[in-house]
Design a protein around this motif. Structure first.
Motif, short mmCIF file in Angstrom:
data_model
loop_
_atom_site.label_atom_id
_atom_site.label_comp_id
_atom_site.label_asym_id
_atom_site.label_seq_id
_atom_site.Cartn_x
_atom_site.Cartn_y
_atom_site.Cartn_z
N TRP A 48 -7.76 -46.19 -27.87
CA TRP A 48 -8.39 -46.52 -29.16
C TRP A 48 -9.89 -46.28 -29.17
O TRP A 48 -10.55 -46.55 -30.18
CB TRP A 48 -8.11 -47.97 -29.51
CG TRP A 48 -6.67 -48.28 -29.74
CD1 TRP A 48 -5.82 -48.93 -28.88
CD2 TRP A 48 -5.89 -47.97 -30.90
NE1 TRP A 48 -4.57 -49.04 -29.43
CE2 TRP A 48 -4.58 -48.45 -30.66
CE3 TRP A 48 -6.17 -47.33 -32.10
CZ2 TRP A 48 -3.56 -48.32 -31.60
CZ3 TRP A 48 -5.16 -47.19 -33.03
CH2 TRP A 48 -3.87 -47.67 -32.78
N ALA A 49 -10.47 -45.80 -28.10
CA ALA A 49 -11.93 -45.75 -27.96
C ALA A 49 -12.61 -45.00 -29.11
O ALA A 49 -13.62 -45.47 -29.66
CB ALA A 49 -12.30 -45.10 -26.63
N VAL A 204 -0.64 -43.37 -41.25
CA VAL A 204 -1.31 -42.12 -40.87
C VAL A 204 -0.31 -41.38 -40.00
O VAL A 204 0.07 -41.87 -38.93
CB VAL A 204 -2.62 -42.36 -40.11
CG1 VAL A 204 -3.27 -41.02 -39.75
CG2 VAL A 204 -3.59 -43.21 -40.92
N LEU A 205 0.15 -40.23 -40.48
CA LEU A 205 1.20 -39.50 -39.80
C LEU A 205 0.64 -38.26 -39.10
O LEU A 205 -0.26 -37.59 -39.62
CB LEU A 205 2.29 -39.08 -40.79
CG LEU A 205 3.04 -40.21 -41.49
CD1 LEU A 205 4.09 -39.62 -42.42
CD2 LEU A 205 3.67 -41.16 -40.49
N ALA A 206 1.21 -37.97 -37.95
CA ALA A 206 0.88 -36.75 -37.22
C ALA A 206 1.80 -35.62 -37.71
O ALA A 206 2.57 -35.77 -38.65
CB ALA A 206 1.06 -36.99 -35.73
N SER A 243 -2.89 -33.09 -35.97
CA SER A 243 -2.60 -33.45 -34.58
C SER A 243 -1.14 -33.81 -34.40
O SER A 243 -0.49 -34.32 -35.32
CB SER A 243 -3.45 -34.64 -34.15
OG SER A 243 -4.81 -34.35 -34.22
N ASN A 244 -0.63 -33.59 -33.19
CA ASN A 244 0.72 -34.06 -32.91
C ASN A 244 0.69 -35.54 -32.52
O ASN A 244 -0.38 -36.15 -32.47
CB ASN A 244 1.40 -33.20 -31.84
CG ASN A 244 0.75 -33.34 -30.46
OD1 ASN A 244 0.03 -34.29 -30.17
ND2 ASN A 244 1.02 -32.38 -29.60
N HIS A 245 1.84 -36.08 -32.27
CA HIS A 245 1.97 -37.52 -32.01
C HIS A 245 1.10 -37.98 -30.85
O HIS A 245 0.44 -39.02 -30.92
CB HIS A 245 3.44 -37.85 -31.72
CG HIS A 245 3.70 -39.28 -31.41
ND1 HIS A 245 3.83 -40.25 -32.37
CD2 HIS A 245 3.85 -39.92 -30.20
CE1 HIS A 245 4.06 -41.43 -31.79
NE2 HIS A 245 4.06 -41.26 -30.49
N LYS A 251 -7.76 -36.73 -31.55
CA LYS A 251 -8.22 -35.61 -32.37
C LYS A 251 -8.43 -35.97 -33.85
O LYS A 251 -9.26 -35.36 -34.52
CB LYS A 251 -7.23 -34.45 -32.27
CG LYS A 251 -7.20 -33.81 -30.88
CD LYS A 251 -6.32 -32.56 -30.88
CE LYS A 251 -6.38 -31.85 -29.53
NZ LYS A 251 -5.55 -30.62 -29.51
N ASP A 252 -7.67 -36.92 -34.35
CA ASP A 252 -7.79 -37.30 -35.76
C ASP A 252 -8.15 -38.78 -35.90
O ASP A 252 -7.67 -39.47 -36.80
CB ASP A 252 -6.49 -36.97 -36.51
CG ASP A 252 -6.44 -35.50 -36.91
OD1 ASP A 252 -7.33 -35.07 -37.66
OD2 ASP A 252 -5.53 -34.79 -36.46
N PHE A 253 -9.03 -39.23 -35.03
CA PHE A 253 -9.44 -40.63 -35.05
C PHE A 253 -10.14 -41.01 -36.35
O PHE A 253 -10.06 -42.16 -36.78
CB PHE A 253 -10.34 -40.94 -33.85
CG PHE A 253 -11.61 -40.11 -33.80
CD1 PHE A 253 -12.77 -40.55 -34.42
CD2 PHE A 253 -11.63 -38.90 -33.14
CE1 PHE A 253 -13.93 -39.79 -34.38
CE2 PHE A 253 -12.79 -38.13 -33.09
CZ PHE A 253 -13.94 -38.58 -33.72
N ARG A 254 -10.82 -40.05 -36.99
CA ARG A 254 -11.51 -40.38 -38.24
C ARG A 254 -10.52 -40.74 -39.34
O ARG A 254 -10.78 -41.65 -40.13
CB ARG A 254 -12.40 -39.21 -38.67
CG ARG A 254 -13.62 -39.01 -37.79
CD ARG A 254 -14.59 -37.99 -38.35
NE ARG A 254 -15.72 -37.83 -37.45
CZ ARG A 254 -15.78 -36.94 -36.47
NH1 ARG A 254 -14.75 -36.14 -36.25
NH2 ARG A 254 -16.85 -36.85 -35.69
#
Length: 264
Positions: A48-49, A204-206, A243-245, A251-254
């Motif tokens: 989660w960083a 939020v889905l990958a 991003s994948n799961h 990669k999609d933390f935003r």
């Protein structure tokens, strides 16, 4: 122990005793809205960083490693899903927090959905990151495939165990946990849980596959989210990202952080 959202002025980390074990926990403190982060099935709080960094000081971030996960959390006689939901309450109580936003990724999304559904007066919102989609993906063939997978991975998981990157569970225990998740995922089991949520909740889905999945299996599972949102006006899709799961939190933390802001 106060029942209100108490705050600390600096980051605290330590062991939270619960039942027959203890969980390594970190709490950034402060007066921001508390957010408790629920990990993937065999992941750690370190995932989660980037989400936490993006959200910043406006929130109070509480993370912990589940039973037998990471370097420090201890083993237990109980690795059930219900124990994981119970651990959310134990960690919040230990930190003096009554109400919080709950966010979970993968397995943690299922825990978050159950906790939000059961605690409408305490959940300040929920974010479900590529998990908690009702789907009947578990059958006898899949169960056999899961057992075979964890047995095959055993040499690697044992080797990495001292680093905290793999759990202190046996291959059989890991397989049973994954099979239990398949039962919890079933439409008849998870559907009512999601329908019962009364707090603002965002998915939020990958995209694409996940570790252990094949072809478009994961995308078929994600398709169920549309029906969930149609039935429950409190639940919406915040984003579907590239991003994948396995890489979504990195990669999609935003997009994940933005979903937390939405429910806050």
């Amino acid at each position: 122990m106060t029942k209100n959202n108490s705050s600390t002025t600096s980051t605290w980390s330590g062991m939270v005793p619960v039942d027959d074990t203890a969980l390594f926990t970190t709490d950034t403190g402060g007066d921001g809205i508390p957010v408790i982060y629920l990990n993937g099935q065999f992941a750690t709080q370190g995932y989660w960083a980037k989400v936490i960094a993006d959200l910043g000081d406006g929130f109070r971030h509480i993370t912990f490693d589940e039973r037998a996960r990471g370097k420090k959390s201890l083993k237990s006689a109980d690795y059930s899903f219900e124990a994981c939901v119970h651990d959310v309450d134990a960690v919040l109580a230990a930190r003096g927090v009554e109400k919080a936003i709950v966010i979970g990724w993968s397995y943690g999304a299922f825990i978050a959905a159950h906790w939000a559904s059961r605690n409408p007066e305490r959940a300040l919102g929920a974010v479900l990151v590529d998990g908690a989609e009702p789907s009947d993906w578990l059958d006898d063939a899949m169960e056999a495939r899961i057992r075979k997978l964890f047995k095959r991975l055993a040499p690697i998981t044992v080797l990495l165990r001292p680093t905290g990157l793999t759990p202190k569970l046996s291959p059989a225990q890991q397989a049973e946990s994954n099979i239990e998740l398949g039962k919890i995922s079933r439409t008849e089991a998870l559907g009512p849980v999601l329908d019962n949520i009364t707090v603002q909740t965002r998915y939020v889905l990958a995209s694409g596959a996940s570790f252990g999945s094949r072809g478009d299996e994961q995308e078929k599972i994600r398709a169920a989210v549309g029906g969930v949102c149609e039935r429950n006006p409190h639940i919406r899709l915040s984003a579907k990202v590239a991003s994948n799961h396995d890489h979504i939190l990195r990669k999609d933390f935003r997009a994940v952080a933005d979903a937390v802001r939405e429910v806050a």
